[in-house]
Design an enzyme around this catalytic site. Structure first.
Site, mmCIF file in Angstrom:
data_model
loop_
_atom_site.group_PDB
_atom_site.id
_atom_site.type_symbol
_atom_site.label_atom_id
_atom_site.label_comp_id
_atom_site.label_asym_id
_atom_site.label_seq_id
_atom_site.Cartn_x
_atom_site.Cartn_y
_atom_site.Cartn_z
ATOM 1 N N ARG A 128 -16.223 -5.282 8.050
ATOM 2 C CA ARG A 128 -16.514 -3.867 7.950
ATOM 3 C C ARG A 128 -15.894 -2.765 8.946
ATOM 4 O O ARG A 128 -15.865 -1.565 8.624
ATOM 5 C CB ARG A 128 -18.183 -3.610 8.206
ATOM 6 C CG ARG A 128 -18.854 -3.693 6.796
ATOM 7 C CD ARG A 128 -20.286 -3.529 7.089
ATOM 8 N NE ARG A 128 -21.142 -3.175 6.182
ATOM 9 C CZ ARG A 128 -21.759 -3.827 5.261
ATOM 10 N NH1 ARG A 128 -21.748 -5.160 5.137
ATOM 11 N NH2 ARG A 128 -22.736 -3.367 4.433
ATOM 12 N N ARG A 155 -35.437 -2.735 -0.598
ATOM 13 C CA ARG A 155 -34.832 -3.182 0.611
ATOM 14 C C ARG A 155 -35.326 -1.868 1.657
ATOM 15 O O ARG A 155 -35.114 -0.899 1.520
ATOM 16 C CB ARG A 155 -33.453 -3.260 0.664
ATOM 17 C CG ARG A 155 -32.970 -4.410 0.568
ATOM 18 C CD ARG A 155 -31.382 -4.794 0.286
ATOM 19 N NE ARG A 155 -30.505 -4.037 1.560
ATOM 20 C CZ ARG A 155 -29.204 -4.348 1.478
ATOM 21 N NH1 ARG A 155 -28.741 -5.046 0.735
ATOM 22 N NH2 ARG A 155 -28.495 -3.756 2.593
HETATM 23 P P1 AMP Z 1 -25.519 -5.153 3.245
HETATM 24 O O1 AMP Z 1 -26.680 -6.076 2.804
HETATM 25 O O2 AMP Z 1 -24.243 -5.841 3.233
HETATM 26 O O3 AMP Z 1 -25.503 -3.827 2.963
HETATM 27 O O4 AMP Z 1 -25.836 -5.083 4.802
HETATM 28 C C1 AMP Z 1 -26.997 -4.723 5.408
HETATM 29 C C2 AMP Z 1 -27.011 -4.031 6.668
HETATM 30 O O5 AMP Z 1 -26.608 -5.210 7.682
HETATM 31 C C3 AMP Z 1 -25.862 -3.099 7.152
HETATM 32 O O6 AMP Z 1 -26.113 -1.690 6.860
HETATM 33 C C4 AMP Z 1 -25.444 -3.209 8.701
HETATM 34 O O7 AMP Z 1 -26.815 -2.767 9.340
HETATM 35 C C5 AMP Z 1 -25.745 -4.992 8.595
HETATM 36 N N1 AMP Z 1 -24.483 -5.471 8.520
HETATM 37 C C6 AMP Z 1 -23.839 -6.406 7.570
HETATM 38 N N2 AMP Z 1 -22.749 -6.684 7.513
HETATM 39 C C7 AMP Z 1 -22.201 -6.288 8.808
HETATM 40 C C8 AMP Z 1 -21.149 -6.269 9.464
HETATM 41 N N3 AMP Z 1 -19.869 -6.976 8.923
HETATM 42 N N4 AMP Z 1 -20.905 -5.503 10.669
HETATM 43 C C9 AMP Z 1 -22.090 -4.786 11.275
HETATM 44 N N5 AMP Z 1 -23.303 -4.538 10.432
HETATM 45 C C10 AMP Z 1 -23.452 -5.484 9.396
#
Ligand code: AMP
Length: 240
Positions: A97, A164
């Site tokens: 990311r 969520r």
């Molecule tokens: P997601 O389910 O991919 O939307 O991820 C949920 C949350 O997890 C994000 O809003 C971040 O707080 C954290 N997160 C997930 N992947 C990453 C990543 N590669 N780098 C940093 N934070 C992450």
């Protein structure tokens, strides 16, 4: 499932904003190619739920819609890549990311040439609409869409579906999209000239999007360019 595809190793990175369908596509593609889907968001949510030290470190940034630290994420991924079976490949949902994470990924996996980068394009108004109806299973963490039913249960395990935490307030959703825009542009620029970069229209049905990605993977990862998917832990310190 397509276990006989002549490719010894298939690695796919899915890029796209929250709500673009990365999680759904990761599962479909993993099933199709018989490889693993690795979702950093799911891994983090299960740590938060289990109350591990890592979960405690990640919780507050996640609830605010911020990214957690690069070091923490790279550490998690380094463990994930070393798991048995991962030499066959995987679909990455939510990683990398940031440009730091993209560089770290190149150090962790070798050769990087086995990677297809797929950007899923979905306009912001559609993403906001999808986030409002997104639900996650309190039991198995899988993501589904609400269709307005009063009793909602997970199709995978029958657990109760919940909103969520980071989808609850529109303000947080917008913040997550802003965080995505801030970081994603540089990650997309980082990969834009990669020979196996492809952009797909994510507004179509999940099946259509998946079929297009499968076609792109088959085209871009030629069986002639044979090699396996090795894990490369020694170069982790090279990341800067
Ligand atoms: P997601 O389910 O991919 O939307 O991820 C949920 C949350 O997890 C994000 O809003 C971040 O707080 C954290 N997160 C997930 N992947 C990453 C990543 N590669 N780098 C940093 N934070 C992450």
């Amino acid at each position: 499932m397509e276990p006989s595809l002549d490719l010894p190793c298939i690695r796919i990175i899915l890029l796209g904003p929250p709500g673009s369908g990365k999680g759904t596509q990761a599962k479909l593609l993993a099933g199709h190619f018989n490889i693993s889907a690795i979702s950093t968001g799911e891994i983090l949510r299960s740590h938060v739920k289990a109350g591990t030290a890592l979960g405690e470190q990640a919780r507050s940034a996640m609830e605010r819609g911020e990214l957690i630290s690069d070091e923490l994420i790279v550490g998690i991924m380094s463990t994930e890549f070393a798991r048995p079976g991962r030499e066959r490949g995987y679909v990455l949902d939510g990683f990398p990311r940031t440009v730091y994470q993209a560089r770290a990924l190149e150090s962790l996996v070798a050769p990087f040439a086995r990677m297809v980068i797929v950007k899923i394009d979905v306009p912001e108004h559609e993403v906001i609409r999808r986030l409002a109806s997104r639900r996650v299973c309190g039991q198995c963490e899988s993501t589904s869409s609400s269709h307005g039913a009063t009793t909602e249960h997970c199709v995978q395990c029958g657990g109760a579906l919940e909103l969520r935490v980071d989808d609850r307030a529109e303000e947080i959703q917008r913040h997550r999209l802003a965080v995505y825009d801030r970081e994603a542009v540089s990650v997309e620029e980082y990969y834009a000239f990669w020979p196996s970069f492809v952009a797909v229209d994510g507004t179509r049905s999940a099946a259509d999007v998946s079929a297009e990605i499968v076609g792109a993977v088959r085209r871009l990862l030629s069986p002639r360019r044979r090699s396996d998917c090795r894990f490369n832990p020694v170069r982790r310190a090279d990341v800067s």
